[in-house]
Design a protein around this motif. Structure first.
Motif, PDB file in Angstrom:
ATOM      1  N   THR A   1      26.473  55.988  35.814  1.00 57.77           N
ATOM      2  CA  THR A   1      27.318  55.240  34.883  1.00 57.77           C
ATOM      3  C   THR A   1      28.038  54.144  35.661  1.00 57.77           C
ATOM      4  O   THR A   1      28.460  54.346  36.789  1.00 57.77           O
ATOM      5  CB  THR A   1      28.352  56.179  34.225  1.00 57.77           C
ATOM      6  OG1 THR A   1      27.652  57.199  33.507  1.00 57.77           O
ATOM      7  CG2 THR A   1      29.258  55.419  33.264  1.00 57.77           C
TER       8      THR A   1
ATOM      9  N   ARG B   1      25.051  55.845  23.047  1.00 60.58           N
ATOM     10  CA  ARG B   1      25.046  54.583  23.788  1.00 60.58           C
ATOM     11  C   ARG B   1      25.955  53.539  23.144  1.00 60.58           C
ATOM     12  O   ARG B   1      26.587  52.742  23.840  1.00 60.58           O
ATOM     13  CB  ARG B   1      23.614  54.062  23.871  1.00 60.58           C
ATOM     14  CG  ARG B   1      23.455  52.847  24.718  1.00 60.58           C
ATOM     15  CD  ARG B   1      22.012  52.432  24.764  1.00 60.58           C
ATOM     16  NE  ARG B   1      21.835  51.328  25.683  1.00 60.58           N
ATOM     17  CZ  ARG B   1      20.709  50.668  25.801  1.00 60.58           C
ATOM     18  NH1 ARG B   1      19.674  51.017  25.090  1.00 60.58           N
ATOM     19  NH2 ARG B   1      20.611  49.677  26.650  1.00 60.58           N
TER      20      ARG B   1
ATOM     21  N   SER C   1      28.902  51.520  25.009  1.00 61.78           N
ATOM     22  CA  SER C   1      29.001  50.051  25.008  1.00 61.78           C
ATOM     23  C   SER C   1      30.339  49.583  24.462  1.00 61.78           C
ATOM     24  O   SER C   1      30.908  48.610  24.961  1.00 61.78           O
ATOM     25  CB  SER C   1      27.872  49.451  24.172  1.00 61.78           C
ATOM     26  OG  SER C   1      26.641  49.724  24.774  1.00 61.78           O
TER      27      SER C   1
ATOM     28  N   VAL D   1      28.248  51.347  31.083  1.00 62.51           N
ATOM     29  CA  VAL D   1      26.813  51.085  31.102  1.00 62.51           C
ATOM     30  C   VAL D   1      26.120  52.316  31.668  1.00 62.51           C
ATOM     31  O   VAL D   1      26.431  52.761  32.774  1.00 62.51           O
ATOM     32  CB  VAL D   1      26.480  49.839  31.951  1.00 62.51           C
ATOM     33  CG1 VAL D   1      24.978  49.631  32.017  1.00 62.51           C
ATOM     34  CG2 VAL D   1      27.196  48.619  31.404  1.00 62.51           C
TER      35      VAL D   1
ATOM     36  N   SER E   1      22.663  54.095  32.977  1.00 61.75           N
ATOM     37  CA  SER E   1      21.417  53.627  33.586  1.00 61.75           C
ATOM     38  C   SER E   1      20.238  53.896  32.656  1.00 61.75           C
ATOM     39  O   SER E   1      20.249  54.842  31.859  1.00 61.75           O
ATOM     40  CB  SER E   1      21.180  54.310  34.928  1.00 61.75           C
ATOM     41  OG  SER E   1      20.659  55.598  34.730  1.00 61.75           O
TER      42      SER E   1
END
Length: 163
Positions: A38, A141, A145, A150, A152
């Protein structure tokens, strides 16, 4: 395709993780690896803080990682008793028995990890799912965001579900 998935799993989760027989130990390994894959906005400065709320067993296992590094930063593990203590946390694991209001945490750049089925619907970023003979995980996700985290691509590929 199966070989590719196994290869990616062995890269992200070393073989000693697969040998772990204890569910709590395995979950702690997952949490540590999630932090490794992360990226925070801004990145932790010298120390990555892993916080645990409501699971003494996970705290005890995560504390074994305190001598390791995440992206060059030292690791510190805290067992917290209140959601009010999370402001400096980079990772927050919330035990399945905790019934807390996560709304104050969900706006912060904290990788929130849960282990209850309803946690995923409450916008927790990663949920550990215990299945017969294995543990998998789901990633929200869009929530990651929203707070600037973020994940991987390798981690996203291994998730059971990505929203």
């Amino acid at each position: 395709m199966v070989k590719l998935i196994f290869f990616l799993l062995s890269f992200i989760f070393p073989s000693h993780v697969f040998a772990a027989t204890d569910e709590v130990e395995l979950k702690a390994n997952f949490i540590f690896r999630f932090a490794q894959f992360t990226t925070w906005p801004p990145p932790p400065n010298k120390e990555t803080l892993l916080c645990v709320l409501g699971s003494r067993g996970i705290y005890d296992e995560l504390d074994k990682f305190k001598d390791r590094k995440i992206n060059g930063n030292s690791v510190r593990v805290l067992n917290i008793s209140s959601i009010k203590s999370v402001a400096d946390c980079h990772v927050l694991f919330v035990g399945a028995q905790e019934r807390i209001n996560l709304s104050m945490v969900l706006a912060l750049p904290i990788l929130v990890i849960g282990e209850s089925a309803e946690a995923f619907d409450k916008k927790v970023i990663i949920v550990l799912v215990t299945e017969p003979n294995r543990i998998s995980f789901k990633i929200n996700r869009s929530q990651a965001s929203n707070v600037g985290l973020v994940m991987s691509a390798q981690l996203l590929k291994l998730a059971k579900e990505v929203r």
